[in-house]
Design a protein around this motif. Structure first.
Motif, PDB file in Angstrom:
ATOM      1  N   GLY A   1       0.778  -1.238   0.000  1.00 29.58           N
ATOM      2  CA  GLY A   1       0.000   0.000   0.000  1.00 29.58           C
ATOM      3  C   GLY A   1       0.801   1.275   0.000  1.00 29.58           C
ATOM      4  N   MET A   2       2.112   1.199  -0.212  1.00 29.68           N
ATOM      5  CA  MET A   2       2.909   2.416  -0.282  1.00 29.68           C
ATOM      6  C   MET A   2       2.379   3.319  -1.397  1.00 29.68           C
ATOM      7  N   LEU A   3       2.273   4.632  -1.109  1.00 27.06           N
ATOM      8  CA  LEU A   3       1.848   5.588  -2.120  1.00 27.06           C
ATOM      9  C   LEU A   3       3.046   5.975  -2.967  1.00 27.06           C
ATOM     10  N   GLU A   4       2.944   5.752  -4.257  1.00 28.25           N
ATOM     11  CA  GLU A   4       4.060   5.963  -5.189  1.00 28.25           C
ATOM     12  C   GLU A   4       3.867   7.282  -5.913  1.00 28.25           C
ATOM     13  N   MET A   5       4.519   8.327  -5.415  1.00 31.24           N
ATOM     14  CA  MET A   5       4.487   9.628  -6.077  1.00 31.24           C
ATOM     15  C   MET A   5       5.907  10.176  -6.115  1.00 31.24           C
ATOM     16  N   HIS A   6       6.430  10.368  -7.305  1.00 27.42           N
ATOM     17  CA  HIS A   6       7.784  10.894  -7.441  1.00 27.42           C
ATOM     18  C   HIS A   6       7.755  12.087  -8.375  1.00 27.42           C
ATOM     19  N   ILE A   7       8.051  13.249  -7.824  1.00 27.25           N
ATOM     20  CA  ILE A   7       8.085  14.481  -8.604  1.00 27.25           C
ATOM     21  C   ILE A   7       9.526  14.936  -8.661  1.00 27.25           C
ATOM     22  N   PRO A   8      10.133  14.967  -9.831  1.00 25.03           N
ATOM     23  CA  PRO A   8      11.550  15.317  -9.921  1.00 25.03           C
ATOM     24  C   PRO A   8      11.834  16.688  -9.316  1.00 25.03           C
ATOM     25  N   GLU A   9      12.991  16.782  -8.707  1.00 25.41           N
ATOM     26  CA  GLU A   9      13.436  18.037  -8.117  1.00 25.41           C
ATOM     27  C   GLU A   9      14.135  18.877  -9.178  1.00 25.41           C
ATOM     28  N   VAL A  10      13.804  20.168  -9.187  1.00 25.89           N
ATOM     29  CA  VAL A  10      14.482  21.097 -10.076  1.00 25.89           C
ATOM     30  C   VAL A  10      15.374  22.001  -9.240  1.00 25.89           C
ATOM     31  N   GLN A  11      16.654  21.999  -9.539  1.00 25.38           N
ATOM     32  CA  GLN A  11      17.606  22.855  -8.840  1.00 25.38           C
ATOM     33  C   GLN A  11      18.098  23.939  -9.786  1.00 25.38           C
ATOM     34  N   VAL A  12      18.187  25.167  -9.242  1.00 30.85           N
ATOM     35  CA  VAL A  12      18.677  26.267 -10.071  1.00 30.85           C
ATOM     36  C   VAL A  12      20.197  26.181 -10.176  1.00 30.85           C
ATOM     37  N   ASP A  13      20.709  26.588 -11.323  1.00 34.46           N
ATOM     38  CA  ASP A  13      22.157  26.669 -11.554  1.00 34.46           C
ATOM     39  C   ASP A  13      22.604  28.110 -11.320  1.00 34.46           C
ATOM     40  N   LEU A  14      23.707  28.281 -10.609  1.00 30.10           N
ATOM     41  CA  LEU A  14      24.195  29.609 -10.250  1.00 30.10           C
ATOM     42  C   LEU A  14      25.601  29.826 -10.793  1.00 30.10           C
ATOM     43  N   ASP A  15      25.915  31.093 -11.083  1.00 30.43           N
ATOM     44  CA  ASP A  15      27.294  31.412 -11.428  1.00 30.43           C
ATOM     45  C   ASP A  15      28.064  31.742 -10.146  1.00 30.43           C
ATOM     46  N   ARG A  16      29.305  32.187 -10.279  1.00 34.73           N
ATOM     47  CA  ARG A  16      30.135  32.440  -9.099  1.00 34.73           C
ATOM     48  C   ARG A  16      29.631  33.610  -8.260  1.00 34.73           C
ATOM     49  N   GLN A  17      28.802  34.466  -8.851  1.00 36.30           N
ATOM     50  CA  GLN A  17      28.234  35.592  -8.115  1.00 36.30           C
ATOM     51  C   GLN A  17      26.900  35.235  -7.470  1.00 36.30           C
ATOM     52  N   GLY A  18      26.483  33.976  -7.592  1.00 39.34           N
ATOM     53  CA  GLY A  18      25.221  33.546  -6.996  1.00 39.34           C
ATOM     54  C   GLY A  18      24.005  33.894  -7.825  1.00 39.34           C
ATOM     55  N   ARG A  19      24.196  34.236  -9.109  1.00 36.24           N
ATOM     56  CA  ARG A  19      23.086  34.590  -9.985  1.00 36.24           C
ATOM     57  C   ARG A  19      22.637  33.373 -10.783  1.00 36.24           C
ATOM     58  N   VAL A  20      21.335  33.318 -11.051  1.00 40.12           N
ATOM     59  CA  VAL A  20      20.756  32.187 -11.773  1.00 40.12           C
ATOM     60  C   VAL A  20      21.219  32.208 -13.230  1.00 40.12           C
ATOM     61  N   THR A  21      21.675  31.060 -13.700  1.00 42.10           N
ATOM     62  CA  THR A  21      22.037  30.900 -15.110  1.00 42.10           C
ATOM     63  C   THR A  21      21.135  29.895 -15.818  1.00 42.10           C
ATOM     64  N   GLY A  22      20.400  29.131 -15.066  1.00 39.08           N
ATOM     65  CA  GLY A  22      19.526  28.112 -15.638  1.00 39.08           C
ATOM     66  C   GLY A  22      19.055  27.187 -14.532  1.00 39.08           C
ATOM     67  N   ALA A  23      18.654  25.988 -14.906  1.00 36.29           N
ATOM     68  CA  ALA A  23      18.188  25.004 -13.924  1.00 36.29           C
ATOM     69  C   ALA A  23      18.338  23.616 -14.521  1.00 36.29           C
ATOM     70  N   HIS A  24      18.318  22.622 -13.655  1.00 37.20           N
ATOM     71  CA  HIS A  24      18.400  21.244 -14.135  1.00 37.20           C
ATOM     72  C   HIS A  24      17.507  20.358 -13.277  1.00 37.20           C
ATOM     73  N   VAL A  25      17.013  19.315 -13.892  1.00 39.27           N
ATOM     74  CA  VAL A  25      16.148  18.362 -13.208  1.00 39.27           C
ATOM     75  C   VAL A  25      17.004  17.316 -12.511  1.00 39.27           C
ATOM     76  N   VAL A  26      16.651  17.008 -11.272  1.00 37.41           N
ATOM     77  CA  VAL A  26      17.288  15.907 -10.543  1.00 37.41           C
ATOM     78  C   VAL A  26      16.292  14.748 -10.555  1.00 37.41           C
ATOM     79  N   PRO A  27      16.373  13.856 -11.525  1.00 33.24           N
ATOM     80  CA  PRO A  27      15.351  12.820 -11.666  1.00 33.24           C
ATOM     81  C   PRO A  27      15.474  11.751 -10.585  1.00 33.24           C
ATOM     82  N   HIS A  28      14.365  11.040 -10.386  1.00 34.07           N
ATOM     83  CA  HIS A  28      14.338   9.958  -9.399  1.00 34.07           C
ATOM     84  C   HIS A  28      14.816   8.684 -10.090  1.00 34.07           C
TER      85      HIS A  28
END
Length: 735
Positions: A421-448
Motif C-alpha cells: 500500500g505504499m503511495l508511489e508519487m515521485h516528482i523530480p526536483e528542479v535545482q537552479v544553476d548559479l554562477d560564481r556571483q550567486g546569480r541564476v544561469t539556468g536550472a536542471h532536473v534531478v530525476p528519481h
C-alpha cells in the motif's frame, strides 16, 4: 488509587508549564499507571472535562482549561493579507479535519498582530454568510521581532519598507546613528512597536546588509529573515577540535570490526558529508544480508555538551541554493563522522536478512567500525546500470556485480512495499544553476533514477527495522509520523476526481488502496499532473512525534529516522537510544520532553524548507526582472477566485496569472474542481494543466511575479512525464 487522588495527580501534571496536549494512554504512561488505573484515568478525564477543568481536542488530545474570564477566546495563527485585513486559522480542528474554518479579522480589528503570530481571537457577530468574524484581543507569541526591508530617507524621516506584504505601511526607524546607509539598502530591523491600524510601527536598524544587487546580499536576507545561524559558538568549535585530537583511527573501541567487509557510499557528486554506506552478501538458501552502516555521530556528540546544544538548537542542516548551514561543525560533519573512502570510521550497523523474494526474516544492530571501499556518485551508478561493460573495466567485476545485486534486491523490496500500500508519487526536483556571483544561469532536473531508488529502499528498510526494534523493547522514541489525510480532504479529492470524469473514480475513502489505484490509473494520462497535485494537497505534512500514529505514505505502523544523524537531530536521538540498549540499559525517556522536542524538530525542518524556497524565489525574481516578456511552459499549481498560480517547468518560478488579465472571457471559479471556466466560450483551466505564459511584472521588494497567459500548451511535447517542480523533501528522498 482513589478517584479524587488520581484527579489531583492528573491536574497537577497537566498544569505544569512544560505540559503539551497528549492522549490519555500517554498521560497514563507518564504517570506510571498500570492497566487498571489507566482505565480509571479515562473516567477521571471525562469527569474533569464535564466540570470544565479539562477538554478534549483534535486527535483525542487532553487539554487543560485554565481558570479565568476568557473561555470563549479562540487561539490560532494570524495571517495578514495585502489589503490589510487578516485571517486566523484555529489551532484545533474537528475529527474530520474540517475545523471551524479560518476566522476573518477586519483591518480595524487586527490590533498589532503580524503574520505568523499566535493570537487569541474573540468572535464577533457574523454578517450574512461570510463565515466567522473576529477581533484579535491578544498576541500570545510573536513569530519574530526581526524583519528584512528596504531603507529610505524621505521627508518624513528614515523609514524601512519590510519586504513582502507583511506590513502595509513602512516602519519608522529613527536616526541610524553611525551606520553608513543609503536609500535602497537592504537592512535588518528589530521591531520596537508593532504597527496597528491606528499608529505607525517603530523599529531600529540593527544590521546593514547592503544594496540589493550586490552578490550575497540575497542570501544574507534569508539568513536573517529565518534566523538561520551563520556561525557556531566558540565552545562548540573547541569541543569539535578536542574530539578530532582524541580520535585514534587505529582503535576500534570494542566495536564489531567490519573493515574487511566491502562497503560503498553512493551520494550526489557534490556531497561532502557521507553519513551512510551499504554492503550486501548472499547467504545460504539464497537469502540476502544487507548492511546499512550509518555514521556514529552519537560517539562525538554527547548529551548536554556544547556540540549537542548547537545541534539540538539547529535540529537540521539547511540546504540553500548557494550554501549549506550545517547542523554540526565541519570538523564533525565533513571529517570525523563522514564515511570517507579508505578511512576507519565509527558506525552503527543494521544487518537485515531477507529471503530471495525480499521478505525480512532477521535483523541485528551493532556498534561497528568500517572502511568504505569506494565512493560513488548517483550519476556514475546510473550510467553503469544503463551500460555496464565500460564500467567493468574501470571498477572491476566484483564491484559491478555487487551493484547489480543491490539493484535486484532494491527492486524486490520496492515491489513488496507497493503491494503493502505504499503511495508511489515521485516528482523530480528542479535545482537552479548559479554562477560564481550567486546569480541564476539556468536550472536542471534531478530525476528519481534507479540508483536513488535503490539507496532510498535500503534507508527506508533500515529506518523501519530500527523503529520496530525499539518498539518491541517498549522504548519511547521520536518517530517519523505521517498522519492519514482527513476525511474532509479525501472527500474534496474525490469530488475533484469526479470532475475529471475518470473511469472507476469511486471507492472507499477509509483505506489507502483507493489513492494508490487512482495514481496508478492516471499514470501516463493527460490527467496525471492534475491528480498528483490534488493528492499532494490532500496529504498532511510528516512530523516528528513519540505518538504511535504510523507513516501513511509508507504504509507502515512503525517508522523513525535513523540514517542521517549528521544532518538531522531526531536521528541522533535514536542513535543514543540504540547505544543504551546495546549497553544493556533501559533508556529513560520523558513523553512530554519528546513531544516538545518533536515539535521543535518539525518546526526547524519546516523553517529549512521555507528558507530554501524563499531564497530560490529571490534569485529567480532577480533573473526574470530583466526578462519581461520571456515565454515559458508552466503548470497550474493553484486555482483561486482571483486567478491561477503557475510554476515554470524549465525554471521553478511560481507566479500569478490574475483573473483580470484573462480578457478573452468572464471566468467563474469552481472550488470542488479547482477550475476557472469561461461563461461564453467554456475555456477551462484546471489544477495540473500545462499552459504557455509570459513574464508580465516583477516586484523584487514585494517578492511578486506576475505572468500573463499566452496559450494552453498545444501538445504533449510540452508536458513532462512528471511535473518538474521542486520536491518538498530533502535531497535524499524517503530517508
Amino acid at each position: 488509587m482513589e478517584s479524587s487522588e488520581l484527579a489531583q495527580r492528573l491536574l497537577d501534571f497537566v498544569r505544569r508549564p512544560e505540559y503539551r496536549p497528549m492522549k490519555p494512554r500517554m498521560i497514563a504512561r507518564r504517570l506510571g499507571l498500570e492497566d487498571e488505573a489507566a482505565a480509571e484515568l479515562k473516567k477521571v478525564i471525562k469527569q474533569l472535562a464535564a466540570r470544565g477543568q479539562l477538554r478534549y481536542g483534535a486527535g483525542h488530545l487532553v487539554y487543560w482549561v485554565p481558570p479565568g474570564p476568557r473561555p470563549h477566546h479562540i487561539v490560532g495563527v494570524f495571517r495578514r493579507t495585502e489589503a490589510g485585513h487578516g485571517f486566523v486559522r484555529p489551532q484545533e480542528t474537528s475529527q474530520d479535519g474540517r475545523g471551524a474554518g479560518d476566522i476573518f479579522i477586519p483591518y480595524e480589528k487586527t490590533s498589532d498582530a503580524s503574520t505568523g503570530d499566535t493570537v487569541a481571537v474573540r468572535l464577533l457577530p457574523s454578517r450574512g454568510a461570510l463565515g466567522p468574524r473576529g477581533e484579535v484581543v491578544e498576541v500570545l507569541r510573536r513569530e519574530t521581532h526581526r524583519f528584512v526591508g528596504t531603507y529610505t530617507d524621505s521627508a518624513g524621516g528614515p523609514m524601512v519598507q519590510i519586504d513582502g506584504n507583511l506590513f502595509t505601511a513602512p516602519i519608522q526607524v529613527g536616526d541610524p546613528g553611525p551606520r553608513r546607509l543609503q536609500s535602497g539598502d537592504k537592512v535588518v530591523v528589530e521591531m520596537v512597536r508593532f504597527p496597528t491600524p491606528w499608529r505607525w510601527g517603530e523599529g531600529v536598524v540593527v544590521e546593514v546588509l547592503g544594496p540589493p544587487g550586490k552578490p550575497g546580499v540575497d542570501t544574507l536576507m534569508i539568513l536573517r529573515e529565518f534566523d538561520l545561524p551563520e556561525r557556531f559558538a566558540e565552545d562548540a568549535l573547541e569541543e569539535a577540535r578536542r574530539q578530532a585530537e582524541a580520535f585514534d583511527d587505529s582503535d576500534l573501541g570494542g566495536r564489531l570490526d567490519l573493515t574487511g567487509l566491502t562497503t560503498i557510499t553512493i551520494d550526489p557528486a557534490d556531497a561532502r558529508d557521507y553519513d551512510d554506506a551499504v554492503s550486501l552478501e548472499r547467504l545460504e538458501r539464497g537469502h540476502w544480508r544487507l548492511g546499512v552502516h550509518i555514521a556514529d555521530v552519537a560517539h562525538f556528540v554527547k548529551p548536554g555538551t556544547p556540540l549537542d546544544r548547537e545541534a539540538r538548537h539547529r535540529a537540521t542542516s539547511v540546504y540553500l541554493p548557494d550554501r549549506v548551514v550545517p547542523m554540526l561543525p565541519e570538523t564533525i560533519s565533513n571529517a570525523l563522522a563522514s564515511l570517507q573512502p579508505h578511512k576507519l570510521r565509527y558506525t552503527k550497523t543494521v544487518f537485515l536478512e531477507f529471503t530471495e523474494e525480499g521478505v525480512p526474516v532477521h535483523m541485528e544492530v551493532h556498534r561497528s567500525a568500517i572502511r568504505s571501499h569506494k565512493r560513488l556518485a548517483y550519476d556514475e551508478v546510473d550510467a553503469f546500470f544503463a551500460e555496464p561493460e565500460p564500467w567493468r573495466r574501470r571498477w572491476g567485476a566484483g564491484l559491478c556485480d555487487l551493484l547489480l545485486q543491490m539493484r535486484d534486491l532494491a527492486r524486490r523490496l520496492r515491489r513488496r512495499r507497493a503491494a503493502h500500500g505504499m503511495l508511489e508519487m515521485h516528482i523530480p526536483e528542479v535545482q537552479v544553476d548559479l554562477d560564481r556571483q550567486g546569480r541564476v544561469t539556468g536550472a536542471h532536473v534531478v530525476p528519481h533514477t534507479e540508483s536513488r531508488k535503490m539507496i532510498e529502499e535500503f534507508m527506508v528498510a533500515a529506518n523501519q527495522a530500527v523503529a520496530e526494534w525499539l518498539h518491541r523493547r517498549g522504548i519511547l522514541f521520536l518517530r517519523r509520523v505521517h498522519r492519514p489525510p482527513s476525511l474532509f480532504k479525501l472527500k474534496a479529492l474525490r469530488e475533484f476526481v469526479a470532475e475529471l470524469r475518470l473511469p472507476n473514480a469511486g471507492g472507499s475513502l477509509e483505506g489507502r488502496g483507493w489513492l494508490q489505484q487512482l495514481l496508478d490509473r492516471t499514470a501516463g494520462r493527460p490527467e496525471e499532473q492534475a491528480v498528483h497535485f490534488a493528492v499532494l494537497r490532500a496529504m498532511q505534512r510528516a512530523v516528528y512525534s513519540p505518538e504511535e500514529e504510523g507513516h501513511y505514505a509508507l504504509a507502515t505502523d512503525c517508522y523513525c529516522h535513523f540514517t542521517s544523524p549528521i544532518r538531522r537531530y531526531p536521528d541522533l536521538t535514536v542513535h543514543r537510544l540504540v547505544d543504551e540498549v546495546l549497553a544493556g540499559r533501559k533508556p529513560r525517556t520523558d513523553p512530554t520532553e519528546l513531544l516538545v522536542l518533536g515539535d521543535h524538530c518539525s518546526q526547524r525542518e519546516q523553517r529549512a524548507e521555507a528558507a530554501e524556497r524563499e531564497l530560490t524565489r529571490l534569485k529567480l525574481l532577480a533573473y526574470f526582472s530583466s526578462r519581461i516578456g520571456e515565454e515559458m511552459d508552466a503548470v497550474i499549481t493553484g486555482v483561486e477566485p482571483f486567478g491561477m498560480f503557475v510554476q515554470g517547468l524549465r525554471l521553478p518560478a511560481e507566479g500569478l496569472i490574475h483573473i483580470d488579465s484573462l480578457t478573452d472571457d468572464y471566468y467563474r471559479f469552481d472550488r470542488a474542481g479547482h477550475t476557472l471556466t469561461g461563461y461564453r466560450h467554456g475555456n477551462t483551466y484546471r489544477l495540473g494543466d500545462v499552459v504557455r505564459v509570459a513574464v508580465a511584472h516583477v516586484d523584487l521588494d514585494r517578492r511578486e511575479l506576475d505572468f500573463r497567459l499566452v496559450e494552453r500548451a498545444k501538445s504533449d511535447k510540452a508536458r513532462p512525464q512528471r511535473p518538474e517542480i521542486p520536491r518538498r523533501h530533502r535531497r535524499r528522498p524517503g530517508r
